[in-house]
Design an enzyme around this catalytic site. Sequence first.
Site, PDB file in Angstrom:
ATOM      1  N   ASN A   1       0.925  -1.147   0.051  1.00  0.00           N
ATOM      2  CA  ASN A   1       0.009   0.024   0.058  1.00  0.00           C
ATOM      3  C   ASN A   1       1.023   1.008   0.078  1.00  0.00           C
ATOM      4  OD1 ASN A   1      -1.840   1.877   0.474  1.00  0.00           O
ATOM      5  ND2 ASN A   1      -2.545   1.403   2.462  1.00  0.00           N
ATOM      6  N   TRP A   2       0.856   1.889  -1.130  1.00  0.00           N
ATOM      7  CA  TRP A   2       1.967   2.982  -1.192  1.00  0.00           C
ATOM      8  C   TRP A   2       1.595   4.238  -0.708  1.00  0.00           C
ATOM      9  CZ3 TRP A   2       4.321   2.907  -6.848  1.00  0.00           C
ATOM     10  CH2 TRP A   2       4.940   1.225  -7.165  1.00  0.00           C
ATOM     11  N   LYS A   3      -0.081   4.071  -0.455  1.00  0.00           N
ATOM     12  CA  LYS A   3      -0.631   5.410   0.324  1.00  0.00           C
ATOM     13  C   LYS A   3      -0.458   6.724  -0.582  1.00  0.00           C
ATOM     14  CE  LYS A   3      -0.286   3.133   4.798  1.00  0.00           C
ATOM     15  NZ  LYS A   3      -0.126   3.312   6.191  1.00  0.00           N
TER      16      LYS A   3
ATOM     17  N   HIS B   1      -9.733   1.354   4.435  1.00  0.00           N
ATOM     18  CA  HIS B   1      -8.335   1.169   5.259  1.00  0.00           C
ATOM     19  C   HIS B   1      -8.496   2.383   6.426  1.00  0.00           C
ATOM     20  CE1 HIS B   1      -4.262   2.623   6.319  1.00  0.00           C
ATOM     21  NE2 HIS B   1      -3.915   1.298   5.627  1.00  0.00           N
TER      22      HIS B   1
ATOM     23  N   GLU C   1      -6.836   4.500   7.532  1.00  0.00           N
ATOM     24  CA  GLU C   1      -7.035   5.947   7.425  1.00  0.00           C
ATOM     25  C   GLU C   1      -8.159   6.609   6.681  1.00  0.00           C
ATOM     26  OE1 GLU C   1      -3.086   5.366   5.518  1.00  0.00           O
ATOM     27  OE2 GLU C   1      -2.190   4.850   7.433  1.00  0.00           O
TER      28      GLU C   1
ATOM     29  N   GLU D   1      -5.563  -4.989  10.402  1.00  0.00           N
ATOM     30  CA  GLU D   1      -4.693  -3.701  10.814  1.00  0.00           C
ATOM     31  C   GLU D   1      -4.941  -3.007  11.949  1.00  0.00           C
ATOM     32  OE1 GLU D   1      -2.851  -2.807   6.779  1.00  0.00           O
ATOM     33  OE2 GLU D   1      -4.308  -1.552   7.194  1.00  0.00           O
TER      34      GLU D   1
ATOM     35  N   GLY E   1       2.385   2.104  10.825  1.00  0.00           N
ATOM     36  CA  GLY E   1       3.304   3.485  10.587  1.00  0.00           C
ATOM     37  C   GLY E   1       3.844   3.856  11.874  1.00  0.00           C
TER      38      GLY E   1
ATOM     39  N   SER F   1       3.200  -2.066  10.305  1.00  0.00           N
ATOM     40  CA  SER F   1       4.593  -2.330  10.424  1.00  0.00           C
ATOM     41  C   SER F   1       5.150  -3.493  10.170  1.00  0.00           C
ATOM     42  CB  SER F   1       5.014  -1.756  11.986  1.00  0.00           C
ATOM     43  OG  SER F   1       4.394  -0.399  12.260  1.00  0.00           O
TER      44      SER F   1
HETATM   45  P1  PGA Z   1       2.425   0.160   7.615  1.00  0.00           P
HETATM   46  O1  PGA Z   1       1.240   0.443   6.990  1.00  0.00           O
HETATM   47  O2  PGA Z   1       3.330  -0.981   7.020  1.00  0.00           O
HETATM   48  O3  PGA Z   1       3.419   1.476   7.199  1.00  0.00           O
HETATM   49  O4  PGA Z   1       2.197   0.172   9.227  1.00  0.00           O
HETATM   50  C1  PGA Z   1       0.382  -0.629   6.754  1.00  0.00           C
HETATM   51  C2  PGA Z   1      -0.742  -0.127   6.084  1.00  0.00           C
HETATM   52  O5  PGA Z   1      -1.422   0.830   6.531  1.00  0.00           O
HETATM   53  O6  PGA Z   1      -1.564  -1.034   5.381  1.00  0.00           O
END
Ligand code: PGA
Length: 251
Positions: free
Chosen positions: A9-11, A95, A97, A167, A173, A213
């Site tokens: 997931n490059w966000k 997600h 976020e 998640e 993150g 993470s």
């Molecule tokens: P992360 O993000 O690996 O940077 O913790 C995972 C995600 O949000 O899918």
Amino acid sequence: MRPPIIAGNWKMNCLLNEAADLAAGIRKLLDGFDGVEVVVCPPFTALPAVRQTLNGSRIKLGGQDMHWEPKGAFTGEVSPTMLKDTGCTHVIIGHSERRHILGETNDMVNRKLKAALANDLTPIVCVGELLEERQMKVTREVVEKHVTKAFDGIAAKDAERAVVAYEPVWAIGTGLTATPTQAQEIHHFARNILTRLYNEATAQRIRILYGGSVKPDNIRTLMAEKDVDGALVGGASLKAADFNAIARYKE
Ligand code: PGA
């Protein structure tokens, strides 16, 4: 029985040239690798460029979100058909976020999940608790609600094409990863909910990824757990070498 998936997931990262470079780097390291299903989810703007870079490889392309309608007056949104048009086979839905920063509700997640399945996109539907919720010991209640509401009104034959990503928000993150035991506990719990919603056979077919993470040095122990069927990787998916090492966790 459940082919593992490693999804990146490059966000909201990568301008066009950076996305093409990253995709080329990943392709160089993972071309021809068939140990797991590999998916990359760049931002919308980079989808055509990444598709071009990955053309002819086994690496699959996914969107990070989508609207549930096929087209129309939805300024700023991207439809399932638009994702397919750029070569996407997968899409991340719900997600954390989007849920917590952009106000996406369980109802929206449910509509998106139905639209993805109706359009033959493989949805990766994200569920998971906030830090406060874990501290209040309501993790199971939160995950139960996320899973139950996401799959509301979806038939078993469609549900089995979906992928769930557990998640925990406190692990995203932050560098804090759920321990393999913590992950397994919730993955097993989520699978039990799917068994209750559908049946044992369907629940056994649905892949449940862990996210939060994930790094080259923790993927192996997470994947050793019975109900962990892959990973949704954020930060570490932005480095081709790390993403490659994660995908090749068995080697
Ligand atoms: P992360 O993000 O690996 O940077 O913790 C995972 C995600 O949000 O899918």
